[in-house]
Design a protein around this motif. Structure first.
Motif, short mmCIF file in Angstrom:
data_model
loop_
_atom_site.label_atom_id
_atom_site.label_comp_id
_atom_site.label_asym_id
_atom_site.label_seq_id
_atom_site.Cartn_x
_atom_site.Cartn_y
_atom_site.Cartn_z
N ARG A 230 -4.72 -7.86 -41.73
CA ARG A 230 -4.09 -8.32 -40.49
C ARG A 230 -4.57 -9.71 -40.07
O ARG A 230 -3.82 -10.47 -39.47
CB ARG A 230 -4.38 -7.33 -39.36
CG ARG A 230 -3.12 -6.61 -39.00
CD ARG A 230 -3.24 -5.66 -37.89
NE ARG A 230 -2.10 -4.75 -38.02
CZ ARG A 230 -2.09 -3.51 -37.64
NH1 ARG A 230 -3.16 -2.98 -37.10
NH2 ARG A 230 -1.03 -2.76 -37.78
N PRO A 235 0.63 -12.31 -42.53
CA PRO A 235 0.70 -10.85 -42.58
C PRO A 235 1.50 -10.39 -43.81
O PRO A 235 2.50 -11.01 -44.17
CB PRO A 235 1.41 -10.48 -41.28
CG PRO A 235 1.19 -11.64 -40.40
CD PRO A 235 1.15 -12.85 -41.28
N VAL A 260 3.31 5.85 -41.06
CA VAL A 260 3.38 4.45 -40.61
C VAL A 260 3.06 4.34 -39.12
O VAL A 260 2.33 3.44 -38.68
CB VAL A 260 4.78 3.86 -40.93
CG1 VAL A 260 4.91 2.44 -40.40
CG2 VAL A 260 5.02 3.89 -42.43
N ALA A 264 -0.25 2.59 -37.12
CA ALA A 264 0.11 1.49 -36.20
C ALA A 264 0.54 0.25 -36.97
O ALA A 264 0.17 -0.88 -36.64
CB ALA A 264 -1.04 1.18 -35.25
N VAL A 265 1.31 0.47 -38.01
CA VAL A 265 1.83 -0.64 -38.82
C VAL A 265 3.30 -0.85 -38.44
O VAL A 265 4.03 0.13 -38.23
CB VAL A 265 1.70 -0.29 -40.33
CG1 VAL A 265 2.55 -1.20 -41.18
CG2 VAL A 265 0.24 -0.36 -40.75
N ALA A 266 3.71 -2.11 -38.35
CA ALA A 266 5.11 -2.39 -38.02
C ALA A 266 5.99 -2.01 -39.22
O ALA A 266 5.71 -2.47 -40.33
CB ALA A 266 5.29 -3.87 -37.69
N PRO A 267 7.03 -1.19 -39.02
CA PRO A 267 7.91 -0.83 -40.14
C PRO A 267 8.48 -2.06 -40.85
O PRO A 267 8.77 -2.02 -42.03
CB PRO A 267 9.03 -0.03 -39.47
CG PRO A 267 8.42 0.50 -38.23
CD PRO A 267 7.43 -0.53 -37.77
N GLU A 268 8.61 -3.15 -40.11
CA GLU A 268 9.16 -4.37 -40.69
C GLU A 268 8.28 -4.92 -41.81
O GLU A 268 8.70 -5.77 -42.59
CB GLU A 268 9.33 -5.45 -39.61
CG GLU A 268 10.49 -5.19 -38.67
CD GLU A 268 10.20 -4.12 -37.61
OE1 GLU A 268 9.03 -3.68 -37.51
OE2 GLU A 268 11.15 -3.73 -36.90
N GLN A 269 7.03 -4.46 -41.89
CA GLN A 269 6.14 -4.93 -42.95
C GLN A 269 6.22 -4.06 -44.20
O GLN A 269 5.48 -4.29 -45.15
CB GLN A 269 4.69 -4.97 -42.45
CG GLN A 269 4.40 -6.21 -41.58
CD GLN A 269 2.94 -6.29 -41.19
OE1 GLN A 269 2.56 -5.76 -40.14
NE2 GLN A 269 2.13 -6.92 -42.01
#
Lengths: 397, 122
Positions: A230, A235, A260, A264-269
């Motif tokens: 992070r 990123p 996911v 706490a990871v953004a799905p967009e990643q």
């Protein structure tokens, strides 16, 4: 908008979590002469209204992204007969709306169409009064591969003791040669045989019905990598392979989403990679689950593009965000005019569909330069970077 | 002269030029939007990417109703950058968006449909 009314005595259910948007829809319906309108802002209320409505509804107008859930979930838990015709109303991109309509149609819902926000009263009226609908295409079945080598208990033990590890192969932006993301590739750190390539075990894992667990292990490691990097300048986006079997299982996809969320990871990643044969093997449910993933923000990549059965028609309807050009079209393509024409066509097609393109099998500087000149955005291959464990990747980054 | 950020006439058109409905929608907008902006500012401050994206999506829907095109553009840029890099952009951009959103609320609050007897001049 004219106030000429629709068919009299229609009963309509409006599912929309935003109060302002809901008010607008309900009032538009009143203006169209439909007074029997029930409203719901969440899944519980929706299911309650459907259950208590003895004769059901003539039509249901439904937002796609609701607080803590999505409309596909709610509708699939409801009686098709009670909901009547479905009209999707959403601010999400049109390809997500179209895919959602396909999913619901394949489940047997009478989907009248999709409307972008803000609501246009005339278009709503047109959908409420239309009677015909298009039947979505069926995707043919493909055979399942089987293999015999490791026993089920060996594989289960490996899953529970963390022997399946992710190695990561970087993807680079061809123009700048900067890191654009990585693909998580599964390896089995076998206590006796050493590091095993996926070709030796993945078909077995699938045959034993354990592929969902393997995907979960890979996704957990991918999320951990994203969390650990992070603080890096860029990123990281991580691609994870998704098997045909996981696309036949609602629970499996829910668990992936939960992993996911918990990380706490953004799905967009995260991008889920599917092979063309994966998509062919499944039909309605695969489309539904892919759409649900897109609604949440995950990317969907079509792996090995050009080698399977993906037709242009499927590309038109599937909610894909990326095409990965198979290595057979990439490696050494600069020396073949036929290969060049194929590449140009596929890259052009991807551009028109606003899809990201990734060339696999970049094995020389000439491959990389050639693909970049043809307009391909990203590349992956031994020339650019080999797969590596996470600690080595972090140093490489 | 400050550039107008909104076209509340759009909301009036969506209400089929019904002033009573327009007033009702406007009241709702003025009740909900400040709450959403406040929530957004809190999630920005907490660096909560996912909740921020969900709120931005919701706010975009409300902004479309009042024709706040410039603000929608800025909001979409922030959403797109956040999705791309996996985290929220720097504070000045977020603060600028918050300030624009408050300006939008203010403009909508001052807009009256023509036949409103309480404000015949607007």
């Amino acid at each position: 908008m004219t106030t000429a009314s629709c068919e009299p005595k229609q009963k309509v259910l409006v599912i929309e979590d935003d109060l302002l948007q809901r008010k607008l829809v309900v009032n538009t319906l009143h203006r169209l002469g439909i007074d029997d309108v029930l409203e719901a802002g969440d899944s519980e209320t929706t299911l309650g209204l459907i259950e208590t409505s003895a004769n059901g509804f003539d039509a249901t107008i439904c937002d796609l992204r609701l607080h803590m859930s999505d409309a596909l979930d709610i509708l699939s838990r409801s009686s098709k007969e009670k909901l009547g015709s479905i009209i999707i109303l959403s601010g999400l991109p049109s390809d997500v709306m179209t895919a959602s309509a396909q999913v619901l149609s394949r489940q047997g819902f009478d989907v009248r169409g999709c409307l972008p926000k803000p609501l246009n009263g005339l278009r709503l009226k047109s959908l409420l009064t239309q009677t015909n609908r298009e039947t979505p295409p069926k995707i043919p079945q493909a055979p399942v591969r089987k293999n015999q080598a490791f026993t089920e208990s060996e594989i289960m033990a490996a899953l529970t003791t963390g022997q399946f590890v992710a190695h990561y192969q970087p993807k680079l932006t061809l123009q700048t040669r900067c890191l654009s993301g990585v693909e998580a590739l599964c390896r089995w750190q076998h206590p006796e045989h050493g590091l095993l390539a996926p070709g030796l075990f993945v078909s077995l894992v699938e045959a034993y019905g354990l592929i969902d667990l393997l995907t979960e292990r890979m996704l957990e490691q991918a999320c951990q990598l994203i969390t650990e990097t992070r603080d890096y300048t860029h990123p990281l986006k991580v691609s994870v392979n998704l098997s045909a079997d996981s696309l036949e299982n609602h629970g499996a996809i829910q668990r992936l989403m939960a992993i996911v969320r918990e990380a706490a990871v953004a799905p967009e990643q995260l991008i889920f990679e599917l092979t063309e044969s994966t998509l062919v093997k499944n039909d309605a449910q695969a489309l539904e689950l892919l759409t649900k993933l897109r609604i949440q923000g995950f990317g969907i990549s079509l792996d090995d593009f050009g080698t399977g059965y993906t037709s242009l028609r499927q590309l038109r309807t599937l909610p894909v965000t990326e095409l990965k050009l198979d290595r057979s079209f990439v490696t050494g393509a600069y020396a073949s005019s036929r290969a060049t024409h194929i590449l140009d066509s596929v890259i052009g097609l991807a551009k028109h569909l606003h899809l990201n393109t990734v060339a696999e099998g970049i094995e020389s500087d000439a491959d990389a330069e050639f693909l970049e000149q043809r307009g391909c955005q990203e590349g992956q291959g031994y020339f650019l970077a080999r797969p590596m464990p996470s600690d080595k990747l972090k140093r490489w980054m | 002269m400050t550039k107008r950020l909104t076209k509340p006439e759009m909301l009036l058109a969506l209400a089929d030029n019904d002033n009573v409905l327009f007033d009702e929608l406007k009241r709702l907008f003025l009740r909900l939007m400040p709450e959403q902006v406040k929530s957004l500012e809190l999630t920005f401050a907490a660096g909560d990417t996912q909740t921020s994206l969900a709120l931005l999506h919701k706010i975009k829907g409300s902004l479309q109703l009042v024709g706040a095109e410039c603000t929608i553009y800025d909001l979409e840029q922030i959403s797109s950058d956040t999705r791309c890099i996996g985290e929220l952009p720097a504070k000045p951009r977020l603060n600028k968006l918050s300030s624009q959103l408050r300006h939008v609320i203010n403009e909508v609050s001052q807009f009256e449909s023509r036949s409103n007897p309480e404000n015949p001049t607007s």
